[in-house]
Scaffold this motif. Structure first.
Motif, mmCIF file in Angstrom:
data_model
loop_
_atom_site.group_PDB
_atom_site.id
_atom_site.type_symbol
_atom_site.label_atom_id
_atom_site.label_comp_id
_atom_site.label_asym_id
_atom_site.label_seq_id
_atom_site.Cartn_x
_atom_site.Cartn_y
_atom_site.Cartn_z
ATOM 1 N N VAL A 2 124.602 20.751 5.106
ATOM 2 C CA VAL A 2 124.676 20.887 3.901
ATOM 3 C C VAL A 2 123.836 21.073 2.700
ATOM 4 C CG1 VAL A 2 126.420 20.530 1.591
ATOM 5 C CG2 VAL A 2 127.157 20.315 3.691
ATOM 6 N N PHE A 3 123.019 22.290 1.834
ATOM 7 C CA PHE A 3 121.952 22.289 2.053
ATOM 8 C C PHE A 3 122.152 22.779 -0.410
ATOM 9 C CE2 PHE A 3 120.698 23.542 6.080
ATOM 10 C CZ PHE A 3 119.292 22.859 5.862
ATOM 11 N N HIS A 4 121.720 21.803 -0.605
ATOM 12 C CA HIS A 4 121.990 22.471 -2.307
ATOM 13 C C HIS A 4 120.206 21.994 -2.347
ATOM 14 C CE1 HIS A 4 122.059 21.837 -6.512
ATOM 15 N NE2 HIS A 4 123.639 22.977 -6.675
ATOM 16 N N VAL A 5 119.581 23.174 -3.195
ATOM 17 C CA VAL A 5 118.361 23.468 -3.174
ATOM 18 C C VAL A 5 117.920 23.941 -5.074
ATOM 19 C CG1 VAL A 5 116.040 24.561 -2.854
ATOM 20 C CG2 VAL A 5 117.846 24.275 -1.136
ATOM 21 N N ARG A 6 117.771 23.573 -5.380
ATOM 22 C CA ARG A 6 117.327 23.598 -7.513
ATOM 23 C C ARG A 6 116.035 24.080 -7.184
ATOM 24 N NH1 ARG A 6 118.877 22.235 -12.633
ATOM 25 N NH2 ARG A 6 117.679 21.365 -13.626
ATOM 26 N N VAL A 7 116.102 25.652 -7.791
ATOM 27 C CA VAL A 7 114.774 26.132 -7.796
ATOM 28 C C VAL A 7 115.207 26.055 -9.631
ATOM 29 C CG1 VAL A 7 114.287 28.510 -7.395
ATOM 30 C CG2 VAL A 7 115.369 27.040 -6.137
ATOM 31 N N VAL A 8 113.938 26.275 -9.808
ATOM 32 C CA VAL A 8 113.408 26.316 -11.230
ATOM 33 C C VAL A 8 111.898 26.922 -12.283
ATOM 34 C CG1 VAL A 8 112.884 24.886 -13.323
ATOM 35 C CG2 VAL A 8 114.411 24.025 -12.274
ATOM 36 N N LYS A 9 111.966 27.874 -12.676
ATOM 37 C CA LYS A 9 110.687 28.740 -13.183
ATOM 38 C C LYS A 9 109.757 27.921 -13.684
ATOM 39 C CE LYS A 9 111.324 32.749 -14.611
ATOM 40 N NZ LYS A 9 111.501 33.652 -15.991
ATOM 41 N N THR A 10 108.616 27.941 -13.290
ATOM 42 C CA THR A 10 107.540 27.260 -13.770
ATOM 43 C C THR A 10 106.427 27.716 -14.728
ATOM 44 O OG1 THR A 10 105.957 27.112 -11.591
ATOM 45 C CG2 THR A 10 107.695 25.426 -11.900
ATOM 46 N N ALA A 11 106.188 29.482 -14.362
ATOM 47 C CA ALA A 11 105.302 29.977 -15.689
ATOM 48 C C ALA A 11 105.638 31.052 -14.113
ATOM 49 C CB ALA A 11 103.715 29.555 -14.135
ATOM 50 N N GLU A 12 105.757 32.946 -15.498
ATOM 51 C CA GLU A 12 105.840 34.183 -14.936
ATOM 52 C C GLU A 12 104.346 34.596 -16.145
ATOM 53 O OE1 GLU A 12 109.127 37.064 -15.530
ATOM 54 O OE2 GLU A 12 109.559 35.383 -16.493
ATOM 55 N N ASP A 13 104.330 35.912 -14.919
ATOM 56 C CA ASP A 13 103.292 36.551 -15.527
ATOM 57 C C ASP A 13 103.967 38.366 -15.610
ATOM 58 O OD1 ASP A 13 102.294 37.138 -12.691
ATOM 59 O OD2 ASP A 13 100.450 36.443 -13.386
ATOM 60 N N GLU A 14 102.999 39.082 -15.468
ATOM 61 C CA GLU A 14 103.565 40.503 -14.917
ATOM 62 C C GLU A 14 103.813 40.997 -13.181
ATOM 63 O OE1 GLU A 14 99.374 40.305 -15.803
ATOM 64 O OE2 GLU A 14 100.991 39.941 -16.708
ATOM 65 N N HIS A 15 102.328 39.572 -13.039
ATOM 66 C CA HIS A 15 102.367 40.546 -11.407
ATOM 67 C C HIS A 15 103.859 39.169 -10.543
ATOM 68 C CE1 HIS A 15 99.468 43.014 -11.584
ATOM 69 N NE2 HIS A 15 99.041 42.021 -11.928
ATOM 70 N N TRP A 16 103.810 37.841 -11.067
ATOM 71 C CA TRP A 16 104.656 37.229 -10.338
ATOM 72 C C TRP A 16 105.510 36.227 -10.844
ATOM 73 C CZ3 TRP A 16 103.457 36.142 -5.007
ATOM 74 C CH2 TRP A 16 102.534 36.921 -4.801
ATOM 75 N N ALA A 17 106.422 35.771 -10.401
ATOM 76 C CA ALA A 17 106.931 34.608 -10.956
ATOM 77 C C ALA A 17 106.664 33.205 -10.164
ATOM 78 C CB ALA A 17 108.212 34.545 -11.282
ATOM 79 N N SER A 18 106.817 31.926 -10.715
ATOM 80 C CA SER A 18 106.345 30.611 -9.709
ATOM 81 C C SER A 18 108.056 30.023 -10.365
ATOM 82 C CB SER A 18 105.258 30.031 -10.606
ATOM 83 O OG SER A 18 104.063 31.331 -9.904
ATOM 84 N N TYR A 19 108.102 28.985 -9.665
ATOM 85 C CA TYR A 19 109.197 28.072 -9.242
ATOM 86 C C TYR A 19 108.888 26.794 -8.429
ATOM 87 C CZ TYR A 19 112.009 32.655 -10.220
ATOM 88 O OH TYR A 19 112.766 32.791 -11.013
ATOM 89 N N SER A 20 109.450 25.972 -8.947
ATOM 90 C CA SER A 20 109.272 24.790 -8.455
ATOM 91 C C SER A 20 110.808 24.923 -7.134
ATOM 92 C CB SER A 20 109.280 23.096 -8.864
ATOM 93 O OG SER A 20 110.110 23.175 -9.730
ATOM 94 N N PHE A 21 111.248 23.700 -6.411
ATOM 95 C CA PHE A 21 112.053 24.095 -5.349
ATOM 96 C C PHE A 21 112.437 22.157 -5.480
ATOM 97 C CE2 PHE A 21 109.071 24.955 -2.259
ATOM 98 C CZ PHE A 21 109.541 24.068 -1.438
ATOM 99 N N GLU A 22 113.825 21.963 -5.638
ATOM 100 C CA GLU A 22 114.364 20.638 -4.243
ATOM 101 C C GLU A 22 115.089 20.732 -3.984
ATOM 102 O OE1 GLU A 22 114.399 16.676 -7.764
ATOM 103 O OE2 GLU A 22 115.120 18.247 -8.270
ATOM 104 N N GLY A 23 115.202 19.778 -2.653
ATOM 105 C CA GLY A 23 116.245 19.429 -2.302
ATOM 106 C C GLY A 23 117.061 18.356 -2.039
ATOM 107 N N GLN A 24 116.010 17.126 -2.581
ATOM 108 C CA GLN A 24 116.132 16.158 -2.209
ATOM 109 C C GLN A 24 115.478 15.792 -3.498
ATOM 110 O OE1 GLN A 24 114.020 14.736 1.241
ATOM 111 N NE2 GLN A 24 115.373 15.602 2.805
ATOM 112 N N PRO A 25 116.172 14.803 -3.755
ATOM 113 C CA PRO A 25 116.245 14.856 -5.559
ATOM 114 C C PRO A 25 113.887 14.424 -5.693
ATOM 115 C CG PRO A 25 117.913 13.881 -4.993
ATOM 116 C CD PRO A 25 117.377 14.196 -3.923
ATOM 117 N N GLY A 26 113.681 14.067 -6.857
ATOM 118 C CA GLY A 26 112.314 13.943 -6.499
ATOM 119 C C GLY A 26 110.964 14.551 -5.443
#
Length: 79
Positions: A2-26
């Motif tokens: 089973v997988f649960h991966v949380r994905v959160v946007k950290t930055a965005e500009d006109e070309h890219w969107a940057s994200y952090s991802f977390e599959g295990q706490p911390g």
């Protein structure tokens, strides 16, 4: 497995969107997605993700969101 991966946007500009991802706490990794082409680049692997299981799922989820015209602030992969 089973997988649960949380994905959160950290930055965005006109070309890219940057994200952090977390599959295990911390244990965060960083990636970014090219808005125009959908290419996903791993910026920093998450600790313990030696086989890129969490990265690949986060990337797949963001590609689906991009295809729908979205770059959400928070999303998740669950399987």
């Amino acid at each position: 497995m089973v997988f649960h991966v949380r994905v959160v946007k950290t930055a965005e500009d006109e070309h890219w969107a940057s994200y952090s991802f977390e599959g295990q706490p911390g244990r965060l990794g960083l990636l970014r997605i090219l808005k125009r082409g959908g290419d996903v680049e791993l910026l920093e692997a998450a600790p313990g993700d030696a086989h890129s299981h969490y990265f690949l799922r986060a990337a797949a989820k963001l590609r689906k969101e991009r295809e729908a015209g979205r770059f959400p602030d928070v999303t998740a992969w669950a399987s």
